[in-house]
Write a protein that holds these residues in place. Sequence first.
Motif, PDB file in Angstrom:
ATOM      1  N   VAL A 265      40.197  43.136  46.828  1.00  0.00           N
ATOM      2  CA  VAL A 265      39.266  43.881  45.866  1.00  0.00           C
ATOM      3  C   VAL A 265      39.930  43.731  44.501  1.00  0.00           C
ATOM      4  CG1 VAL A 265      38.472  45.673  47.603  1.00  0.00           C
ATOM      5  CG2 VAL A 265      40.596  46.266  46.181  1.00  0.00           C
ATOM      6  N   THR A 266      41.253  43.573  44.319  1.00  0.00           N
ATOM      7  CA  THR A 266      41.904  43.084  43.073  1.00  0.00           C
ATOM      8  C   THR A 266      41.360  41.952  42.504  1.00  0.00           C
ATOM      9  OG1 THR A 266      43.877  44.202  43.772  1.00  0.00           O
ATOM     10  CG2 THR A 266      44.115  42.603  41.827  1.00  0.00           C
ATOM     11  N   HIS A 267      41.062  41.018  43.341  1.00  0.00           N
ATOM     12  CA  HIS A 267      40.590  39.694  42.973  1.00  0.00           C
ATOM     13  C   HIS A 267      39.229  39.881  42.533  1.00  0.00           C
ATOM     14  CE1 HIS A 267      40.675  35.264  42.450  1.00  0.00           C
ATOM     15  NE2 HIS A 267      39.489  35.229  43.301  1.00  0.00           N
ATOM     16  N   ILE A 268      38.333  40.259  43.284  1.00  0.00           N
ATOM     17  CA  ILE A 268      36.983  40.544  43.039  1.00  0.00           C
ATOM     18  C   ILE A 268      36.655  41.223  41.740  1.00  0.00           C
ATOM     19  CG2 ILE A 268      34.866  41.641  43.939  1.00  0.00           C
ATOM     20  CD1 ILE A 268      35.655  38.931  45.362  1.00  0.00           C
ATOM     21  N   SER A 269      37.465  42.298  41.591  1.00  0.00           N
ATOM     22  CA  SER A 269      37.339  43.146  40.345  1.00  0.00           C
ATOM     23  C   SER A 269      37.544  42.350  39.335  1.00  0.00           C
ATOM     24  CB  SER A 269      38.113  44.311  40.197  1.00  0.00           C
ATOM     25  OG  SER A 269      37.914  45.202  39.059  1.00  0.00           O
ATOM     26  N   ALA A 270      38.566  41.503  39.103  1.00  0.00           N
ATOM     27  CA  ALA A 270      39.168  40.780  38.009  1.00  0.00           C
ATOM     28  C   ALA A 270      37.925  39.525  37.828  1.00  0.00           C
ATOM     29  CB  ALA A 270      40.464  40.026  38.501  1.00  0.00           C
ATOM     30  N   ALA A 271      37.688  39.073  38.822  1.00  0.00           N
ATOM     31  CA  ALA A 271      36.699  37.846  38.838  1.00  0.00           C
ATOM     32  C   ALA A 271      35.345  38.419  38.012  1.00  0.00           C
ATOM     33  CB  ALA A 271      36.376  36.962  40.023  1.00  0.00           C
ATOM     34  N   THR A 272      34.795  39.431  38.562  1.00  0.00           N
ATOM     35  CA  THR A 272      33.609  39.916  38.053  1.00  0.00           C
ATOM     36  C   THR A 272      33.774  40.620  36.529  1.00  0.00           C
ATOM     37  OG1 THR A 272      32.946  40.883  40.237  1.00  0.00           O
ATOM     38  CG2 THR A 272      31.723  41.761  38.365  1.00  0.00           C
ATOM     39  N   ALA A 273      34.514  41.024  36.211  1.00  0.00           N
ATOM     40  CA  ALA A 273      34.899  41.638  34.898  1.00  0.00           C
ATOM     41  C   ALA A 273      34.996  40.491  33.939  1.00  0.00           C
ATOM     42  CB  ALA A 273      36.036  42.580  34.789  1.00  0.00           C
ATOM     43  N   SER A 274      35.767  39.464  34.377  1.00  0.00           N
ATOM     44  CA  SER A 274      35.750  38.230  33.739  1.00  0.00           C
ATOM     45  C   SER A 274      34.445  37.767  33.022  1.00  0.00           C
ATOM     46  CB  SER A 274      36.649  37.144  34.154  1.00  0.00           C
ATOM     47  OG  SER A 274      38.076  37.607  34.376  1.00  0.00           O
ATOM     48  N   LEU A 275      33.527  37.661  33.914  1.00  0.00           N
ATOM     49  CA  LEU A 275      32.198  36.943  33.860  1.00  0.00           C
ATOM     50  C   LEU A 275      31.376  38.067  33.073  1.00  0.00           C
ATOM     51  CD1 LEU A 275      31.526  35.666  37.396  1.00  0.00           C
ATOM     52  CD2 LEU A 275      32.119  34.525  35.326  1.00  0.00           C
ATOM     53  N   VAL A 276      31.521  39.094  33.274  1.00  0.00           N
ATOM     54  CA  VAL A 276      30.728  40.285  32.439  1.00  0.00           C
ATOM     55  C   VAL A 276      31.117  40.241  31.197  1.00  0.00           C
ATOM     56  CG1 VAL A 276      29.869  42.472  32.310  1.00  0.00           C
ATOM     57  CG2 VAL A 276      29.995  41.374  34.735  1.00  0.00           C
ATOM     58  N   TRP A 277      32.315  40.310  30.650  1.00  0.00           N
ATOM     59  CA  TRP A 277      32.894  40.307  29.338  1.00  0.00           C
ATOM     60  C   TRP A 277      32.598  38.965  28.563  1.00  0.00           C
ATOM     61  CZ3 TRP A 277      36.633  44.087  27.867  1.00  0.00           C
ATOM     62  CH2 TRP A 277      37.160  44.041  26.518  1.00  0.00           C
ATOM     63  N   PRO A 313      35.141  45.483  48.953  1.00  0.00           N
ATOM     64  CA  PRO A 313      34.633  44.707  48.153  1.00  0.00           C
ATOM     65  C   PRO A 313      33.353  44.974  47.268  1.00  0.00           C
ATOM     66  CG  PRO A 313      34.942  43.419  50.155  1.00  0.00           C
ATOM     67  CD  PRO A 313      34.937  45.076  50.315  1.00  0.00           C
ATOM     68  N   ALA A 314      32.323  45.728  47.981  1.00  0.00           N
ATOM     69  CA  ALA A 314      30.933  46.060  47.109  1.00  0.00           C
ATOM     70  C   ALA A 314      31.472  47.036  46.031  1.00  0.00           C
ATOM     71  CB  ALA A 314      30.286  46.659  47.844  1.00  0.00           C
ATOM     72  N   GLY A 315      32.410  48.010  46.233  1.00  0.00           N
ATOM     73  CA  GLY A 315      32.864  48.937  45.236  1.00  0.00           C
ATOM     74  C   GLY A 315      33.844  48.157  44.066  1.00  0.00           C
ATOM     75  N   ALA A 316      34.492  47.031  44.599  1.00  0.00           N
ATOM     76  CA  ALA A 316      35.126  46.231  43.771  1.00  0.00           C
ATOM     77  C   ALA A 316      34.266  45.461  42.705  1.00  0.00           C
ATOM     78  CB  ALA A 316      36.099  45.274  44.578  1.00  0.00           C
ATOM     79  N   LEU A 317      33.179  44.812  43.228  1.00  0.00           N
ATOM     80  CA  LEU A 317      32.145  44.392  42.288  1.00  0.00           C
ATOM     81  C   LEU A 317      31.574  45.349  41.275  1.00  0.00           C
ATOM     82  CD1 LEU A 317      29.738  42.563  44.784  1.00  0.00           C
ATOM     83  CD2 LEU A 317      31.033  41.268  42.690  1.00  0.00           C
ATOM     84  N   ALA A 371      35.497  49.205  53.369  1.00  0.00           N
ATOM     85  CA  ALA A 371      35.728  50.265  52.553  1.00  0.00           C
ATOM     86  C   ALA A 371      36.380  51.316  53.226  1.00  0.00           C
ATOM     87  CB  ALA A 371      34.414  50.823  51.733  1.00  0.00           C
ATOM     88  N   PRO A 372      37.719  51.537  52.877  1.00  0.00           N
ATOM     89  CA  PRO A 372      38.413  52.735  53.568  1.00  0.00           C
ATOM     90  C   PRO A 372      37.951  54.127  53.420  1.00  0.00           C
ATOM     91  CG  PRO A 372      39.984  51.295  52.133  1.00  0.00           C
ATOM     92  CD  PRO A 372      38.657  51.193  51.793  1.00  0.00           C
ATOM     93  N   GLY A 373      37.105  54.386  52.359  1.00  0.00           N
ATOM     94  CA  GLY A 373      36.529  55.554  52.083  1.00  0.00           C
ATOM     95  C   GLY A 373      37.569  56.799  51.540  1.00  0.00           C
ATOM     96  N   LEU A 374      37.282  58.093  51.589  1.00  0.00           N
ATOM     97  CA  LEU A 374      37.892  58.991  51.319  1.00  0.00           C
ATOM     98  C   LEU A 374      38.419  60.007  52.409  1.00  0.00           C
ATOM     99  CD1 LEU A 374      35.631  60.411  48.546  1.00  0.00           C
ATOM    100  CD2 LEU A 374      37.981  59.356  48.078  1.00  0.00           C
ATOM    101  N   GLY A 375      38.246  59.642  53.723  1.00  0.00           N
ATOM    102  CA  GLY A 375      38.397  60.245  54.874  1.00  0.00           C
ATOM    103  C   GLY A 375      37.694  61.624  54.875  1.00  0.00           C
TER     104      GLY A 375
END
Length: 436
Positions: A265-277, A313-317, A371-375
């Motif tokens: 999820v770290t990688h997906i968030s970084a890649a997505t934010a890079s493209l959007v910025w 991953p969906a949350g990371a996007l 997604a692990p979720g909140l329990g």
Amino acid sequence: MGRFGLALRHAVRAVLAFGVITAFSGAAYADTGDTAWILTSTALVLLMTLPGLALFYGGLVRSINVLSVLMHCFAIACLMSVIWLVVGYSIAFGDGNGATDGAGQWWGGLSRAMLSGVTGESMTGTIPEPLFFMFQMTFAIITPALIVGSFVERVRFDAVLKFSAIWILVVYAPVCHWVWGGGWLADMGVRDFAGGLVVHATAGISSLVFVAMLGKRKSFGHDMHPPHAPVLVMIGSSMLWVGWFGFNAGSALGANGGAAQAMLVTHISAATASLVWMMIEWIQFRKPTLVGICTGMVAGLATITPAAGSVGPAGALIIGFLAAIICYYAVVLIRNRLKFDDSLDVFAVHGVGGILGTLIIPFVAALGPLAPGLGEDSVMGAFMAQATGVVAVCVWSAIASFAILFVVKLTGSLRVDEQTEDQGLDTNTHGESAYP
């Protein structure tokens, strides 16, 4: 064969006897896989400051100030290491000196000062405690180093050291105890997997206070210089991206599925934010910049940090997408509308990103596969806990940073003189030049 069979039988009995003794003694032993991964993660997180953050910040300033930025990051790394050993680790992860009056909810006490009671055999989970100490030390190094980006090109070197030394003990270590050391926010159920509150919110809010008390650069708003070396920005940000895998995936404290999930999820968030910025800049200015895409990456990494153990991953996007938009316009608001000279956008990228990632966890924790979720926690209940954590950490960081800077100002100026600012900190303060 008879002798071999007898020897084998004795060996099996010895192993079984050792296992029984171990089970009844309750002794803890390090898992070699977990230990190897956290050793690697520790090196990766140190790489984030030296040289990652140093080069990222250094490339963004004028050429006459690049060495001062590198010096700030290097000196802070050394100073924080010593302070963390002497008393910082104890405040953050001590047991409150066995306090039963509630003091242990607020700080860890001094029982582990100079690693008192810690041996090579003492354990934190499945890793040796000295390794846990080292891993957490790298977090204590990079957090005050993040603040460097707010005051570059005009701050006195001695003021940086004084502020950082007090700040790590008064702001970072207590907040670390609240969230990760079994303190009151941990008991409330606040989720901060790898430092959205402990690292990014504390550094971001403190940066804003530092900027307000330090004042603007002389050139701010009318004679601004572009980053002198975008190539260094790209190299430094790339090291941050790689090092962040140790930052987030290492926070699982083991070589396990949680670490793999956090890395994903770290990688997906970084890649997505890079493209959007990059796209925002491309649409607004018709030019996608290297500095822009690198800044978007940092925003995506900062925002996913508290959520890396709770989302898929969906949350990371979603987090990466929102991180780029909200942090981008936070930069515009802070710099252009409010006229704060947060030189390298520490609050807008790290502070806003860390706060956003902390608050959004309850709403994206259950989205998509993996997604692990909140329990069993309810969404609103979890959100209220997260919001309480954000308010508490931000208010304490602001008040304590103001008090620290007030004390530092009593012992000398925060700011260099006009001549030094005009000629650059490299030669005037450190007697060296990056580009003779």
